[in-house]
Design a protein around this motif. Structure first.
Motif, PDB file in Angstrom:
ATOM      1  N   TYR A  36     -30.554  40.786   4.150  1.00 31.82           N
ATOM      2  CA  TYR A  36     -31.411  41.070   5.425  1.00 31.82           C
ATOM      3  C   TYR A  36     -30.579  42.010   6.202  1.00 31.82           C
ATOM      4  O   TYR A  36     -29.323  41.820   6.377  1.00 31.82           O
ATOM      5  N   PRO A  37     -31.237  42.665   7.014  1.00 33.57           N
ATOM      6  CA  PRO A  37     -30.511  43.611   8.142  1.00 33.57           C
ATOM      7  C   PRO A  37     -29.988  42.451   9.314  1.00 33.57           C
ATOM      8  O   PRO A  37     -30.485  41.367   9.383  1.00 33.57           O
ATOM      9  N   ALA A  38     -28.599  42.770   9.334  1.00 36.28           N
ATOM     10  CA  ALA A  38     -27.730  42.026  10.461  1.00 36.28           C
ATOM     11  C   ALA A  38     -28.601  41.968  11.794  1.00 36.28           C
ATOM     12  O   ALA A  38     -29.101  42.918  12.007  1.00 36.28           O
ATOM     13  N   VAL A  39     -28.324  40.999  12.305  1.00 33.27           N
ATOM     14  CA  VAL A  39     -28.795  40.823  13.774  1.00 33.27           C
ATOM     15  C   VAL A  39     -28.185  41.922  14.670  1.00 33.27           C
ATOM     16  O   VAL A  39     -28.820  42.483  15.450  1.00 33.27           O
ATOM     17  N   GLU A  40     -26.998  42.050  14.426  1.00 38.45           N
ATOM     18  CA  GLU A  40     -26.012  43.177  14.976  1.00 38.45           C
ATOM     19  C   GLU A  40     -25.515  44.040  14.100  1.00 38.45           C
ATOM     20  O   GLU A  40     -24.786  43.581  13.326  1.00 38.45           O
ATOM     21  N   ALA A  41     -25.699  45.391  14.301  1.00 39.98           N
ATOM     22  CA  ALA A  41     -25.142  46.381  13.101  1.00 39.98           C
ATOM     23  C   ALA A  41     -23.709  46.214  13.108  1.00 39.98           C
ATOM     24  O   ALA A  41     -23.027  46.343  14.034  1.00 39.98           O
ATOM     25  N   GLY A  42     -23.132  46.232  12.154  1.00 36.95           N
ATOM     26  CA  GLY A  42     -21.859  46.337  11.562  1.00 36.95           C
ATOM     27  C   GLY A  42     -21.171  44.887  11.606  1.00 36.95           C
ATOM     28  O   GLY A  42     -20.033  44.663  11.499  1.00 36.95           O
ATOM     29  N   LYS A  43     -22.027  43.846  11.963  1.00 37.19           N
ATOM     30  CA  LYS A  43     -21.296  42.670  11.837  1.00 37.19           C
ATOM     31  C   LYS A  43     -22.105  41.574  10.767  1.00 37.19           C
ATOM     32  O   LYS A  43     -22.399  40.541  11.022  1.00 37.19           O
ATOM     33  N   GLY A  44     -22.780  42.239   9.607  1.00 39.34           N
ATOM     34  CA  GLY A  44     -23.189  41.323   8.757  1.00 39.34           C
ATOM     35  C   GLY A  44     -22.254  40.605   8.167  1.00 39.34           C
ATOM     36  O   GLY A  44     -20.996  40.639   8.011  1.00 39.34           O
ATOM     37  N   ARG A  45     -22.753  39.426   7.384  1.00 37.49           N
ATOM     38  CA  ARG A  45     -22.094  38.393   6.582  1.00 37.49           C
ATOM     39  C   ARG A  45     -22.252  38.619   5.388  1.00 37.49           C
ATOM     40  O   ARG A  45     -23.411  38.899   4.768  1.00 37.49           O
ATOM     41  N   MET A  46     -21.144  38.380   4.309  1.00 37.67           N
ATOM     42  CA  MET A  46     -21.261  38.229   2.843  1.00 37.67           C
ATOM     43  C   MET A  46     -21.073  36.808   2.567  1.00 37.67           C
ATOM     44  O   MET A  46     -19.940  36.493   2.592  1.00 37.67           O
ATOM     45  N   ARG A  47     -21.855  36.192   1.480  1.00 37.83           N
ATOM     46  CA  ARG A  47     -21.374  34.700   1.184  1.00 37.83           C
ATOM     47  C   ARG A  47     -21.794  34.897  -0.372  1.00 37.83           C
ATOM     48  O   ARG A  47     -22.480  35.476  -0.881  1.00 37.83           O
ATOM     49  N   PHE A  48     -20.849  33.940  -0.702  1.00 39.47           N
ATOM     50  CA  PHE A  48     -20.683  33.744  -2.224  1.00 39.47           C
ATOM     51  C   PHE A  48     -20.321  32.336  -2.645  1.00 39.47           C
ATOM     52  O   PHE A  48     -19.511  31.742  -2.085  1.00 39.47           O
ATOM     53  N   ASN A  49     -20.894  31.748  -3.488  1.00 40.15           N
ATOM     54  CA  ASN A  49     -20.752  30.295  -3.818  1.00 40.15           C
ATOM     55  C   ASN A  49     -19.232  30.280  -4.603  1.00 40.15           C
ATOM     56  O   ASN A  49     -18.770  30.755  -5.320  1.00 40.15           O
ATOM     57  N   ASP A  50     -18.423  29.178  -3.780  1.00 38.08           N
ATOM     58  CA  ASP A  50     -17.042  29.239  -4.029  1.00 38.08           C
ATOM     59  C   ASP A  50     -17.044  28.688  -5.592  1.00 38.08           C
ATOM     60  O   ASP A  50     -15.910  28.847  -6.307  1.00 38.08           O
ATOM     61  N   THR A  51     -17.660  27.775  -6.118  1.00 34.82           N
ATOM     62  CA  THR A  51     -17.560  27.474  -7.375  1.00 34.82           C
ATOM     63  C   THR A  51     -17.483  28.458  -8.528  1.00 34.82           C
ATOM     64  O   THR A  51     -17.209  28.006  -9.668  1.00 34.82           O
ATOM     65  N   ALA A  52     -17.955  29.639  -8.125  1.00 30.63           N
ATOM     66  CA  ALA A  52     -18.074  30.730  -9.064  1.00 30.63           C
ATOM     67  C   ALA A  52     -16.621  31.216  -9.389  1.00 30.63           C
ATOM     68  O   ALA A  52     -16.534  31.812 -10.651  1.00 30.63           O
ATOM     69  N   GLY A  53     -15.897  30.930  -8.520  1.00 29.18           N
ATOM     70  CA  GLY A  53     -14.180  31.640  -8.675  1.00 29.18           C
ATOM     71  C   GLY A  53     -13.989  32.527  -7.929  1.00 29.18           C
ATOM     72  O   GLY A  53     -14.830  33.582  -7.473  1.00 29.18           O
ATOM     73  N   SER A  54     -12.797  32.933  -7.944  1.00 28.79           N
ATOM     74  CA  SER A  54     -12.089  33.781  -7.084  1.00 28.79           C
ATOM     75  C   SER A  54     -12.339  35.156  -7.718  1.00 28.79           C
ATOM     76  O   SER A  54     -12.584  36.188  -6.930  1.00 28.79           O
ATOM     77  N   MET A  55     -12.278  35.412  -8.968  1.00 29.69           N
ATOM     78  CA  MET A  55     -12.712  36.679  -9.811  1.00 29.69           C
ATOM     79  C   MET A  55     -13.890  37.071  -9.487  1.00 29.69           C
ATOM     80  O   MET A  55     -13.964  38.259  -8.834  1.00 29.69           O
ATOM     81  N   ALA A  56     -14.992  36.255  -9.368  1.00 31.55           N
ATOM     82  CA  ALA A  56     -16.262  36.443  -9.128  1.00 31.55           C
ATOM     83  C   ALA A  56     -16.406  37.484  -7.440  1.00 31.55           C
ATOM     84  O   ALA A  56     -17.129  38.297  -7.254  1.00 31.55           O
ATOM     85  N   LYS A  57     -15.799  36.665  -6.684  1.00 35.76           N
ATOM     86  CA  LYS A  57     -15.670  36.912  -5.307  1.00 35.76           C
ATOM     87  C   LYS A  57     -15.003  38.478  -5.219  1.00 35.76           C
ATOM     88  O   LYS A  57     -15.430  39.278  -4.344  1.00 35.76           O
ATOM     89  N   ASP A  58     -13.930  38.741  -5.990  1.00 34.49           N
ATOM     90  CA  ASP A  58     -13.648  40.054  -6.054  1.00 34.49           C
ATOM     91  C   ASP A  58     -14.566  40.914  -6.665  1.00 34.49           C
ATOM     92  O   ASP A  58     -14.556  42.269  -6.149  1.00 34.49           O
ATOM     93  N   SER A  59     -15.272  40.581  -7.276  1.00 34.71           N
ATOM     94  CA  SER A  59     -16.289  41.578  -8.015  1.00 34.71           C
ATOM     95  C   SER A  59     -17.144  41.825  -7.012  1.00 34.71           C
ATOM     96  O   SER A  59     -17.844  42.964  -6.900  1.00 34.71           O
ATOM     97  N   VAL A  60     -17.787  40.764  -5.783  1.00 29.70           N
ATOM     98  CA  VAL A  60     -18.609  41.021  -4.839  1.00 29.70           C
ATOM     99  C   VAL A  60     -18.024  42.180  -3.816  1.00 29.70           C
ATOM    100  O   VAL A  60     -18.630  43.162  -3.405  1.00 29.70           O
ATOM    101  N   PHE A  61     -16.633  42.143  -3.638  1.00 30.37           N
ATOM    102  CA  PHE A  61     -15.984  43.168  -2.800  1.00 30.37           C
ATOM    103  C   PHE A  61     -16.176  44.595  -3.489  1.00 30.37           C
ATOM    104  O   PHE A  61     -16.241  45.635  -3.004  1.00 30.37           O
ATOM    105  N   ASN A  62     -15.829  44.622  -4.918  1.00 31.12           N
ATOM    106  CA  ASN A  62     -15.565  45.851  -5.686  1.00 31.12           C
ATOM    107  C   ASN A  62     -17.238  46.327  -5.425  1.00 31.12           C
ATOM    108  O   ASN A  62     -17.388  47.796  -5.307  1.00 31.12           O
ATOM    109  N   ALA A  63     -18.089  45.494  -5.765  1.00 31.78           N
ATOM    110  CA  ALA A  63     -19.661  45.840  -5.437  1.00 31.78           C
ATOM    111  C   ALA A  63     -19.902  46.474  -4.409  1.00 31.78           C
ATOM    112  O   ALA A  63     -20.729  47.555  -3.933  1.00 31.78           O
ATOM    113  N   ALA A  64     -19.551  46.115  -3.315  1.00 39.07           N
ATOM    114  CA  ALA A  64     -19.654  46.550  -1.766  1.00 39.07           C
ATOM    115  C   ALA A  64     -19.245  48.027  -1.741  1.00 39.07           C
ATOM    116  O   ALA A  64     -19.850  48.808  -1.210  1.00 39.07           O
ATOM    117  N   ALA A  65     -18.032  48.380  -2.480  1.00 38.48           N
ATOM    118  CA  ALA A  65     -17.435  49.683  -2.208  1.00 38.48           C
ATOM    119  C   ALA A  65     -18.343  50.680  -3.259  1.00 38.48           C
ATOM    120  O   ALA A  65     -18.765  51.650  -2.487  1.00 38.48           O
TER     121      ALA A  65
END
Length: 648
Positions: free
Chosen positions: A492-521
Motif C-alpha cells: 500500500y502507498p505509505a501515508v508519507e512518502a519515504g516513510k513506508g514500513r516493511m514487515r515479515f513474520n519472524d517465525t520464517a527465520g532471519s535468512m528469509a528476512k535477508d531475502s526480503v531486503f535483497n528483493a527490495a534492492a
C-alpha cells in the motif's frame, strides 16, 4: 585322647628342669608314668614291637632304674645305638628331655590327627556328592531330562502352537517381486546392478520411511542369487537388524552384532566349560550373515564405536575374539574354541544399510566403503497404486475415492497400508462379515479411520483459481521430503512518502528476512520504485520456517506482483536465491523440492540454472524451467505472450 595324655604328662612330678628329684622312688614313678604314656600312644603290643626293634625291650623290663631310663631314651629318640647308661645325677635332666620330646611328638600327633579327621570328613562329603551325582545321572539316563514339571510346560507350549491368528497385513500385502515395489525404478536398477556384479558392493540406501528400502534389499538378494555371475548361493542368508537396538558393550559381554565371549566366571559358559574354566566365544550377526547380506536398518543410529568396529570387520572379513581366561596350552579347550580364538570367525558378507538421515550425517569412513542409492519420496499417484494393489492381494474392493483419499494423507507406503488395514477391519466389523465373506471398503470407512487417527492431509488442496495478485508458491525441503510454501505479499502507498514500513513474520527465520531486503534492492532496479514509499507486508502462510535463502526469488515475485498488481499463475512454484544484482543463485534440495511440487499438483517449477543437474530425469507432469536471472523469471511468469503457456 591326645589332650588328656598331654595333661597327664604335665602332671608327672619332676617334669620341669628346675624341679629336683627328691628320692629314687619318685624317679621310678616318673619313669613308670612315661612308659604308661608311651603305651597309651602306641598301644601295649606296638610298644613292645617298637622296643624290640630298638634293642630296648630287655632294658624296659629291667628292674634297674638306669636301664629303664636308657630304654626310654632309645624308644623316644629312636636311637638303638645309644649304649651309655645315665648316671643318677643326669637322670632328672634326661627325663626332662624325654618329656619335652614326648610332648612335641604328642602335639604334632594331635595336629596331624585333626587334619586327618578334616580330610576324612571332606573326602566323605565329596564321596557322598559323587555318589549322589552318579545316582542322578543314572536316573536321567533311565528317565531322560524330563520330569512332571517340564512335561507340563512342554504340553502348554504345544497347546499354544495350535492357536493361530491370521497373518499380519504386512505379510499379506508385502511385495514378493521387484516389479511389485511401486516407484523407485532408478533405485531398484541401481540396487540390482550393485549386487548382480561378480564383485558385489556394500550399499547405503537413503530415503524417507515406508518407501520399500528393506523389501527391495531382500528381493534384490533373491534376484542376485539366481544369477550365475554373482557369488551368492541360492540359500544365501539375509540377516536383518535395527541399528537403534544395537549398542556397543565395552566389556565385550553382550555384542550381538559382532559377537562376544562368555567367560566362565561372569556369565557362566556351558557347564562343562565352566568346570574347566574354558571361555566360549559366541559369534554374532556378522557371522550369521557370512556369504549373504547383513541389512542394518537405521544404520545412522548405530553407536559410533560399534560403527568403527564394523568397519574393521568389513576390511578383515573376520571377527577376532579375546579373553584373559583363554589358555592355548589347555588340553581341555575344544578345537572349535581354539580355532575361534586363534583364527577368528568368518564374516564375509555384503552390508546394506538403510537410513532416513541426510548423507552428511553418516560416518564418512562408512560412506567411503559403500555405494550410495537414493530412494525417492512417493507421490500421490504411487501411493494410490500401492493401496489398490494391496486391496487386490487382500481380495477386498474399494470405493472410487478411497485410494485417492489415503494418498492425500500420507506419502509412506507402509502408512498407507496401515490405513487400509484399519479401514478393512472397520468394514468387517460394520458388516459383521466372516473371514470368508467379501468385504468392501467405503469412503465412509476411510473417513472414520482418518478421524480416529487424528490425521491431517499431508498435501493441502491448492486453490483452484488460475492466477492471483501477490501470492506465489515457494519450495522447501526437510530431510528427503520437499514441500510447497505459500508466500503472500501486500503493498500500500505509505501515508508519507519515504516513510513506508516493511514487515515479515519472524517465525520464517532471519535468512528469509535477508531475502526480503535483497528483493527490495532488485525491485527498485526493475520497477524504478522505492519500497520506502510503500507499506509492504510479506507472510509465509502457516508460519513455515525458511532456514536458507532459497525463497528469495519467490518473495521477490510476490512483492513485484503486489506492487504492479500483476497476477501470478497458481500452478507455478519457484525456488532459488536472489542476489542484489538480480541473479538467481543455486540452492540445495532441488531434487526433493521438485517431488514436493509434484505431490502438491504444481505443474510448472522454476529452478536456478546452476541446479540443472539436480533435476530428476522423470518429473511426471511437472515442467521444470532453469533460469539464471530475475529478468528470465519475469519473462516466464508475467510476459503476456507466456501467460497462456504458464497458466495451462
Amino acid at each position: 585322647m591326645i589332650k588328656k595324655l598331654l595333661t597327664k604328662l604335665n602332671r608327672i612330678p619332676g617334669s620341669k628342669l628346675h624341679e629336683k628329684l627328691e628320692n629314687e622312688e619318685a624317679v621310678r614313678r616318673q619313669v613308670t608314668a612315661l612308659f604308661g604314656v608311651l603305651s597309651s600312644v602306641y598301644g601295649p603290643d606296638k610298644l613292645v614291637l617298637r622296643a624290640g626293634k630298638l634293642d630296648a625291650l630287655g632294658l624296659m623290663r629291667s628292674s634297674s632304674l638306669d636301664d629303664r631310663v636308657l630304654a626310654l631314651q632309645r624308644i623316644v629318640f629312636e636311637n638303638p645305638g645309644l649304649e651309655e647308661r645315665p648316671t643318677p645325677e643326669r637322670i632328672p635332666e634326661i627325663l626332662n628331655e624325654v618329656e619335652e620330646a614326648l610332648a612335641d611328638f604328642l602335639a604334632r600327633k594331635s595336629v596331624e590327627e585333626d587334619i586327618e579327621r578334616r580330610v576324612t570328613d571332606r573326602m566323605q562329603e565329596k564321596h557322598e556328592e559323587y555318589i549322589k551325582e552318579i545316582r542322578t545321572q543314572l536316573v536321567k539316563e533311565q528317565s531322560g531330562p524330563e520330569n512332571a514339571q517340564t512335561l507340563k510346560k512342554y504340553a502348554r507350549l504345544e497347546k499354544l502352537e495350535t492357536v493361530k491368528l491370521s497373518k499380519s497385513m504386512f505379510e499379506a500385502v508385502r511385495p514378493q517381486a521387484m516389479e511389485q515395489i511401486v516407484g523407485q525404478e532408478q533405485a531398484k536398477r541401481a540396487l540390482l546392478s550393485k549386487l548382480a556384479s561378480p564383485f558385489p558392493q556394500h550399499i547405503l540406501i537413503y530415503g524417507p520411511p515406508g518407501v520399500g528400502k528393506t523389501t527391495a534389499a531382500r528381493i534384490a538378494l533373491q534376484e542376485a542369487a539366481r544369477l550365475a555371475s554373482t557369488p551368492f548361493l541360492a540359500n544365501a542368508p539375509f540377516v536383518e537388524v535395527d541399528g537403534t537396538t544395537l549398542r556397543w558393550d565395552p566389556r565385550d559381554i553382550t555384542n550381538p552384532l559382532l559377537g562376544s565371549v562368555h567367560d566362565p566366571i561372569y556369565q557362566g559358559a556351558r557347564r562343562d566349560f565352566a568346570d574347566t574354566a574354558v571361555p566360549e566365544p559366541k559369534p554374532g550377526l556378522v557371522t550369521d550373515a557370512h556369504g549373504g547380506i547383513l541389512f542394518i536398518d537405521e544404520i545412522g543410529e548405530l553407536d559410533a564405536m560399534l560403527q568403527n568396529k564394523l568397519l574393521k570387520v568389513l576390511e578383515d572379513k573376520r571377527v577376532s575374539f579375546d579373553s584373559p581366561y583363554y589358555d592355548p596350552d589347555d588340553v581341555n579347550v575344544p578345537k572349535y574354541i581354539k580355532k575361534l580364538f586363534e583364527e577368528g570367525a568368518p564374516a564375509d558378507f555384503v552390508l546394506i544399510g538403510a537410513t532416513t538421515r541426510d548423507p552428511s550425517e553418516i560416518n564418512p569412513a562408512l560412506r567411503s566403503r559403500c555405494a550410495e542409492i537414493f530412494f525417492e519420496p512417493l507421490v500421490p499417484d504411487q501411493v494410490e497404486t500401492i493401496v489398490m494393489e494391496a486391496a487386490d492381494r487382500l481380495e477386498v474392493s474399494l470405493e472410487a475415492e478411497v485410494a485417492q483419499t489415503i494418498a492425500r494423507y500420507t506419502i509412506e507406503g507402509r502408512k498407507a497400508v496401515n490405513l487400509l488395514a484399519d479401514a478393512h477391519g472397520l468394514a468387517v466389523y460394520r458388516a459383521g462379515a466372516t473371514a470368508e465373506e467379501a468385504v468392501s471398503i467405503s469412503q465412509h470407512d476411510i473417513d472414520e479411520v482418518l478421524r480416529m487417527n487424528r490425521m491431517v492431509p499431508f498435501v493441502k488442496d491448492r486453490e483452484t483459481v488460475q492466477s492471483e495478485i501477490g501470492k506465489i508458491y515457494g519450495l522447501g525441503v526437510a530431510g528427503f521430503l520437499g514441500s510447497v510454501l505459500e508466500i503472500e505479499a501486500v503493498a500500500y502507498p505509505a501515508v508519507e512518502a519515504g516513510k513506508g514500513r516493511m514487515r515479515f513474520n519472524d517465525t520464517a527465520g532471519s535468512m528469509a528476512k535477508d531475502s526480503v531486503f535483497n528483493a527490495a534492492a532488485v525491485l527498485r532496479r526493475i520497477t524504478g520504485k522505492d519500497l520506502q514509499d510503500y507499506d509492504i507486508h510479506v507472510n509465509v502462510v502457516g508460519g513455515g520456517r525458511i532456514d536458507g535463502p532459497s525463497a528469495g526469488v519467490a518473495i521477490t515475485m510476490a512483492i513485484y506482483s503486489a506492487l504492479t498488481e500483476k497476477p501470478i499463475p497458481q500452478n507455478l512454484a519457484i525456488t532459488g536465491e536472489v542476489s542484489i544484482q538480480g541473479k538467481v543463485k543455486p540452492v540445495g534440495g532441488v531434487f526433493e523440492k521438485i517431488f514436493g511440487a509434484r505431490q502438491a499438483g504444481v505443474t510448472q517449477v522454476l529452478v536456478p540454472y546452476d541446479n540443472r543437474r539436480d533435476v530428476p530425469t522423470e518429473t511426471g507432469d511437472v515442467n521444470v524451467h532453469c533460469v539464471q536471472t530475475i529478468d528470465e523469471v519475469l519473462e516466464l511468469v508475467f510476459a503476456e505472450q507466456n501467460q497462456t503457456i504458464i497458466a495451462s
